[in-house]
Design a protein around this motif. Structure first.
Motif, short mmCIF file in Angstrom:
data_model
loop_
_atom_site.label_atom_id
_atom_site.label_comp_id
_atom_site.label_asym_id
_atom_site.label_seq_id
_atom_site.Cartn_x
_atom_site.Cartn_y
_atom_site.Cartn_z
N THR A 200 0.84 -1.20 0.00
CA THR A 200 0.00 0.00 0.00
C THR A 200 0.87 1.25 0.00
O THR A 200 1.94 1.27 0.62
CB THR A 200 -0.99 0.04 1.19
OG1 THR A 200 -1.70 1.29 1.17
CG2 THR A 200 -0.30 -0.13 2.52
N LEU A 205 -4.47 -0.13 -2.13
CA LEU A 205 -3.95 -1.30 -1.43
C LEU A 205 -4.07 -2.49 -2.37
O LEU A 205 -5.13 -2.73 -2.95
CB LEU A 205 -4.75 -1.55 -0.15
CG LEU A 205 -4.37 -2.84 0.60
CD1 LEU A 205 -4.24 -2.58 2.09
CD2 LEU A 205 -5.38 -3.94 0.35
N LYS A 206 -2.95 -3.20 -2.57
CA LYS A 206 -2.95 -4.37 -3.46
C LYS A 206 -2.54 -5.59 -2.66
O LYS A 206 -1.36 -5.76 -2.34
CB LYS A 206 -1.95 -4.16 -4.60
CG LYS A 206 -2.21 -2.90 -5.41
CD LYS A 206 -2.72 -3.22 -6.79
CE LYS A 206 -3.24 -1.95 -7.45
NZ LYS A 206 -3.23 -1.98 -8.88
N GLU A 252 -9.34 -2.20 3.31
CA GLU A 252 -9.53 -0.79 2.95
C GLU A 252 -9.84 0.07 4.18
O GLU A 252 -9.27 1.16 4.33
CB GLU A 252 -10.55 -0.67 1.82
CG GLU A 252 -9.89 -1.16 0.54
CD GLU A 252 -10.81 -1.29 -0.67
OE1 GLU A 252 -12.01 -1.01 -0.56
OE2 GLU A 252 -10.28 -1.68 -1.73
N VAL A 255 -6.49 0.98 5.90
CA VAL A 255 -5.73 2.04 5.22
C VAL A 255 -6.37 3.40 5.51
O VAL A 255 -5.68 4.37 5.86
CB VAL A 255 -5.65 1.77 3.70
CG1 VAL A 255 -5.07 2.97 2.96
CG2 VAL A 255 -4.79 0.54 3.44
N LYS A 266 2.70 3.39 4.46
CA LYS A 266 3.27 3.07 3.15
C LYS A 266 4.25 1.93 3.31
O LYS A 266 5.14 2.00 4.16
CB LYS A 266 4.02 4.29 2.58
CG LYS A 266 3.09 5.42 2.19
CD LYS A 266 3.87 6.67 1.80
CE LYS A 266 4.59 6.51 0.48
NZ LYS A 266 5.16 7.81 0.02
#
Ligand code: AMP
Ligand code: GLY
Length: 421
Positions: A200, A205-206, A252, A255, A266
């Motif tokens: 992220t 966000l992956k 999610e 984040v 990060k």
């Protein structure tokens, strides 16, 4: 590019092997690295916590990116120090790494933002903690030291006596030092555990492919908690449907919760999840790649890791497609006899060829040193023997075949990696 990786375990070895695949990378350094890592990177004799020396080394050697892999330098502000000196760094600042370094912080964050987790109370007074536990009178009960404790600061007490002992060890005997000034007393949850690491940049966000860690020291999930005795990827319990629930209710929201708290995260955010009968819940967050999760997740990464690192640093992760290999990976940790308690060091390891590898498998070194061309044990977790294949069964078979060729006095490994909940 010239990259410096901070850390000295199997995770760092896996990161370095992946970075080596990138056509963009000319030179990799590790601080301090280990015996096996020295075959893939230049090890420099600087401790992972030594901010001043890391900054100075990075300047003198024109390092383009510093990858801060372990929890303690992240919590101690290594990334902050690098950024303050104009050096690009991968990993969260201390204000965001707190999501791992304080369980009190992370539990309160989840409560405030309605992120599903086990019910809990926080105590700074051992008598009050015991009083609460005895009033509830529900066992097992989970007792956690607030701070970092090498993955060992969690005690699942089966009885009133075990709970009392745990509170005493953590808060009075200070088994984990100041990490035990506060404890979290938590409801015991059940269900399969899943580790999901995610890249992220604080905006996108992956999630990476899922994995499963085996934290207990012995087969059938017996013995003490360790840093991790083996991993598989993907995690068979993590269905697409559960992944979607996690994205909406956990990933999610986490984040955005960190953004709302002015602690933008990060780097690599690690979700330790339990798939309970009431749905997925967060057991813990880590502010970094897991060890040995990195050893099974990174080999499946197709996209250039350097591209991902730069996209995270430059906050353009949403524009990048991250691709994964459709295969299964297994990692079996070979540990020193006695780990996670006392163990010997300096024992010769046989069965590793010159490159520290065995055919058909990849060996990530966690705690080794190299002297006169021979490898010796130098830590609790010594090696992570890893293999990828079309199916999990094949990956496990190959990893165990490689494990059997390697030996050192007192070696200990679990024989049921990938076989338990
Ligand atoms: P942690 O360091 O918080 O991940 O905890 C270490 C391990 O303890 C986890 O991987 C779980 O296996 C177990 N654990 C932690 N919290 C709970 C809980 N609330 N209920 C059941 N098991 C737990
Ligand atoms: N394997 C669990 C961790 O890295 O915390």
């Amino acid at each position: 590019m010239r990259i410096l990786v901070i850390g000295s375990g199997g995770r760092e070895h896996a990161i370095i092997r992946k970075l080596k695949e990138s056509p963009k990378v000319d030179k990799i350094y590790a601080a301090p690295g280990n015996g096996g890592i020295s075959k893939d990177a230049e090890c420099v004799d600087i401790g992972a916590m030594d901010k001043e020396k890391i900054v100075a080394f990075s300047k003198e050697n024109a390092i383009d990116i510093v990858f801060v892999a372990p929890d303690d330098p992240l919590a101690a502000g290594m990334v902050d120090a690098l950024i303050a000196n104009g050096i690009r760094a991968f990993g969260p600042r201390a204000e965001a790494a707190i999501i791992e370094s304080s369980k009190v912080f992370s539990k309160n964050l989840m409560k405030k933002y309605n992120i599903p987790t086990a019910d809990y109370e926080v105590f700074n007074d051992p008598a009050k903690a015991i009083e609460y536990i005895e009033e509830k009178n529900k066992y097992p009960v989970v007792i956690k030291a607030d701070g970092l404790a090498l993955g060992k600061g969690v005690i699942i007490a089966q009885t009133r006596k075990e709970a009392r002992d745990a509170v005493k060890e953590i808060m009075e005997d200070k088994k984990f030092g100041d990490s035990g000034n506060n404890v979290v007393v938590e409801e015991f949850l059940t269900g399969p555990e899943v580790s999901v690491l995610a890249f992220t940049d604080g905006i996108a966000l992956k999630p990476m492919v899922s994995s499963k860690d085996h934290k207990r020291a012995y087969d059938n999930d017996e013995g003490l908690n360790t840093g991790g005795m083996g991993t598989i990827s993907p995690n068979p319990y993590y269905t697409d449907e559960i992944a979607e629930v996690c994205r909406k209710t956990i990933f999610e929201p986490t984040v955005s919760a960190m953004n709302s708290e002015n602690r933008t995260f990060k780097g690599c955010l690690y979700f330790g999840l339990m798939i309970t009968p009431d749905g997925p819940k967060v057991i813990e967050y880590n502010a970094r790649f897991g060890d040995p999760e990195a050893q099974v997740v990174l080999p499946r990464l197709k996209t250039d890791l350097v591209d991902i690192i730069e996209a995270v640093i430059d906050e353009r992760l949403s524009q990048l497609d991250i691709e994964w290999k459709d295969e299964a990976t297994a990692c079996v940790v070979m540990a020193s006899g006695g780990y996670p308690l006392a163990y010997k060091k300096g024992l010769e390891i046989t069965g590793l060829d010159e490159d520290g590898q065995v055919s058909g498998a990849e060996v990530f070194h966690a705690g080794t040193k190299l002297e006169n061309g021979k490898f010796y044990t130098n830590g609790g977790r010594v090696l992570g023997v890893t293999s990828s294949a079309k199916t999990l069964d094949d990956a496990l078979a190959k990893a165990y075949e490689a494990v059997k060729k390697i030996s050192f006095e007192g070696e200990h490994y679990r024989t049921d990696i990938g076989r338990t909940k």
